[in-house]
Enzyme design. Sequence first.
Site, mmCIF file in Angstrom:
data_model
loop_
_atom_site.group_PDB
_atom_site.id
_atom_site.type_symbol
_atom_site.label_atom_id
_atom_site.label_comp_id
_atom_site.label_asym_id
_atom_site.label_seq_id
_atom_site.Cartn_x
_atom_site.Cartn_y
_atom_site.Cartn_z
ATOM 1 N N GLU A 178 0.868 -1.183 0.000
ATOM 2 C CA GLU A 178 0.000 0.000 0.000
ATOM 3 C C GLU A 178 0.900 1.227 0.000
ATOM 4 O O GLU A 178 1.906 1.258 0.700
ATOM 5 C CB GLU A 178 -0.897 -0.046 1.250
ATOM 6 C CG GLU A 178 -1.713 1.188 1.535
ATOM 7 C CD GLU A 178 -2.627 1.600 0.385
ATOM 8 O OE1 GLU A 178 -3.406 0.781 -0.121
ATOM 9 O OE2 GLU A 178 -2.546 2.783 -0.013
ATOM 10 N N ASP A 228 -7.459 1.417 -8.050
ATOM 11 C CA ASP A 228 -7.951 2.760 -8.417
ATOM 12 C C ASP A 228 -8.377 2.737 -9.881
ATOM 13 O O ASP A 228 -7.596 2.342 -10.757
ATOM 14 C CB ASP A 228 -6.853 3.802 -8.186
ATOM 15 C CG ASP A 228 -6.630 4.069 -6.699
ATOM 16 O OD1 ASP A 228 -7.471 3.635 -5.881
ATOM 17 O OD2 ASP A 228 -5.618 4.713 -6.350
ATOM 18 N N LYS A 277 -11.375 8.493 -16.223
ATOM 19 C CA LYS A 277 -11.270 9.390 -17.388
ATOM 20 C C LYS A 277 -10.256 8.833 -18.377
ATOM 21 O O LYS A 277 -9.171 8.396 -17.976
ATOM 22 C CB LYS A 277 -10.832 10.791 -16.942
ATOM 23 C CG LYS A 277 -11.887 11.487 -16.115
ATOM 24 C CD LYS A 277 -11.446 12.887 -15.753
ATOM 25 C CE LYS A 277 -12.537 13.530 -14.897
ATOM 26 N NZ LYS A 277 -12.021 14.610 -14.066
ATOM 27 N N ASP A 287 -15.334 -2.570 -9.793
ATOM 28 C CA ASP A 287 -16.719 -2.176 -10.071
ATOM 29 C C ASP A 287 -16.805 -1.433 -11.408
ATOM 30 O O ASP A 287 -17.875 -0.962 -11.763
ATOM 31 C CB ASP A 287 -17.253 -1.276 -8.945
ATOM 32 C CG ASP A 287 -16.508 0.044 -8.897
ATOM 33 O OD1 ASP A 287 -15.260 0.037 -8.982
ATOM 34 O OD2 ASP A 287 -17.160 1.100 -8.798
ATOM 35 N N THR A 344 -13.973 -6.774 0.932
ATOM 36 C CA THR A 344 -13.062 -5.678 1.273
ATOM 37 C C THR A 344 -13.887 -4.447 1.691
ATOM 38 O O THR A 344 -15.100 -4.380 1.450
ATOM 39 C CB THR A 344 -12.167 -5.292 0.078
ATOM 40 O OG1 THR A 344 -12.942 -4.539 -0.854
ATOM 41 C CG2 THR A 344 -11.562 -6.502 -0.611
ATOM 42 N N PHE A 359 -13.842 -1.455 0.330
ATOM 43 C CA PHE A 359 -14.445 -0.815 -0.849
ATOM 44 C C PHE A 359 -15.575 -1.667 -1.421
ATOM 45 O O PHE A 359 -16.587 -1.143 -1.878
ATOM 46 C CB PHE A 359 -13.368 -0.529 -1.910
ATOM 47 C CG PHE A 359 -12.658 0.773 -1.673
ATOM 48 C CD1 PHE A 359 -11.717 0.889 -0.659
ATOM 49 C CD2 PHE A 359 -12.942 1.895 -2.427
ATOM 50 C CE1 PHE A 359 -11.069 2.101 -0.409
ATOM 51 C CE2 PHE A 359 -12.308 3.106 -2.192
ATOM 52 C CZ PHE A 359 -11.368 3.212 -1.180
ATOM 53 N N GLU A 360 -15.408 -2.963 -1.378
ATOM 54 C CA GLU A 360 -16.452 -3.846 -1.912
ATOM 55 C C GLU A 360 -17.762 -3.653 -1.137
ATOM 56 O O GLU A 360 -18.843 -3.589 -1.733
ATOM 57 C CB GLU A 360 -15.969 -5.291 -1.797
ATOM 58 C CG GLU A 360 -16.882 -6.300 -2.443
ATOM 59 C CD GLU A 360 -16.197 -7.663 -2.558
ATOM 60 O OE1 GLU A 360 -15.180 -7.894 -1.884
ATOM 61 O OE2 GLU A 360 -16.701 -8.479 -3.339
HETATM 62 C C1 LIG Z 1 -9.848 1.721 -4.200
HETATM 63 S S1 LIG Z 1 -8.735 1.327 -2.938
HETATM 64 C C2 LIG Z 1 -9.085 -0.404 -2.591
HETATM 65 C C3 LIG Z 1 -8.492 -0.843 -1.278
HETATM 66 C C4 LIG Z 1 -8.800 -2.301 -0.898
HETATM 67 N N1 LIG Z 1 -8.193 -3.230 -1.833
HETATM 68 C C5 LIG Z 1 -10.275 -2.524 -0.819
HETATM 69 O O1 LIG Z 1 -10.823 -3.153 -1.742
HETATM 70 O O2 LIG Z 1 -10.901 -2.059 0.158
HETATM 71 C C6 LIG Z 1 -7.198 1.184 -3.813
HETATM 72 C C7 LIG Z 1 -6.018 1.143 -2.876
HETATM 73 O O3 LIG Z 1 -4.843 0.917 -3.615
HETATM 74 C C8 LIG Z 1 -3.851 1.852 -3.207
HETATM 75 N N2 LIG Z 1 -3.020 2.103 -4.380
HETATM 76 C C9 LIG Z 1 -3.428 2.623 -5.560
HETATM 77 N N3 LIG Z 1 -2.402 2.682 -6.429
HETATM 78 C C10 LIG Z 1 -1.330 2.193 -5.774
HETATM 79 C C11 LIG Z 1 0.015 2.006 -6.139
HETATM 80 N N4 LIG Z 1 0.453 2.352 -7.347
HETATM 81 N N5 LIG Z 1 0.868 1.476 -5.234
HETATM 82 C C12 LIG Z 1 0.420 1.141 -3.991
HETATM 83 N N6 LIG Z 1 -0.859 1.299 -3.588
HETATM 84 C C13 LIG Z 1 -1.729 1.821 -4.459
HETATM 85 C C14 LIG Z 1 -4.629 3.079 -2.787
HETATM 86 O O4 LIG Z 1 -3.870 3.916 -1.920
HETATM 87 C C15 LIG Z 1 -5.825 2.444 -2.119
HETATM 88 O O5 LIG Z 1 -5.595 2.175 -0.754
#
Ligand SMILES: C[S@@+](CC[C@H](N)C(=O)[O-])C[C@H]1O[C@@H](n2cnc3c(N)ncnc32)[C@H](O)[C@@H]1O
Length: 204
Positions: A62, A111, A115, A147, A179, A181-182
């Site tokens: 993370e 993430d 866009k 999603d 998770t 977010f899920e």
């Molecule tokens: C939308 S959240 C989903 C978190 C978790 N997997 C969940 O489903 O609840 C995406 C996570 O990935 C991390 N993240 C995104 N890009 C990343 C990267 N390049 N390297 C490390 N972490 C990243 C973000 O900081 C965030 O905590």
Amino acid sequence: MRRNLRTFPDAEFKPASLVAPLELEKAFNRTAPLEFDLGCGDGSFLTALAAAHPERDFLGVEKMPGRVRTACRRIGDRQLSNARVLQLEISHAVHLLPRRSIDAFYLLFPDPWPKRRHHSRRIVTADFLRAIARALKPDGLVRIKTDQMDYFVAIQKSLREAPQLSANLEDEEPDLPKTTFEKRFLASGASIYWLELRKAGPNR
Ligand SMILES: C[S@@+](CC[C@H](N)C(=O)[O-])C[C@H]1O[C@@H](n2cnc3c(N)ncnc32)[C@H](O)[C@@H]1O
């Protein structure tokens, strides 16, 4: 009440080098099947899985320090010796993994960068898929959920350039903890798209 990490300082894995292959056995002080949660967020999925499977080890990566702290606190709260968090960029971390070291990867709600001009920031590319295929053990798994339908379609297209990975065509969604977010997406009625990939076999 604010708690700190003194209760479980080992929850964060701090490798000696960020250019040499990761010494994964130093994170857990044992050799066991190892699963890797890419973008583990607050660590709720990582810790739920680690608590349910003490015979396996779970490493989360993370980039956001606050989320790393939360995930470490969850590990400390449950005194999980089989869960650790690495604060690093996902693409950096996967390139540091030793070949054939990982039993399963989870990429859960990466993430989405919806866009078009931001699509190049998405984590899943052909190069990323080849890097995780290299790090997987033969028959190792990759579990992806999103999603975002267009991201899901783009991931499937990238798979054409990673022939080591093939989709498991099962009808049943794997039974995994939800998770953070899920849970949010399900509560809002969003559709969830999932994919399970398997690394082809012992000669790869
Ligand atoms: C939308 S959240 C989903 C978190 C978790 N997997 C969940 O489903 O609840 C995406 C996570 O990935 C991390 N993240 C995104 N890009 C990343 C990267 N390049 N390297 C490390 N972490 C990243 C973000 O900081 C965030 O905590």
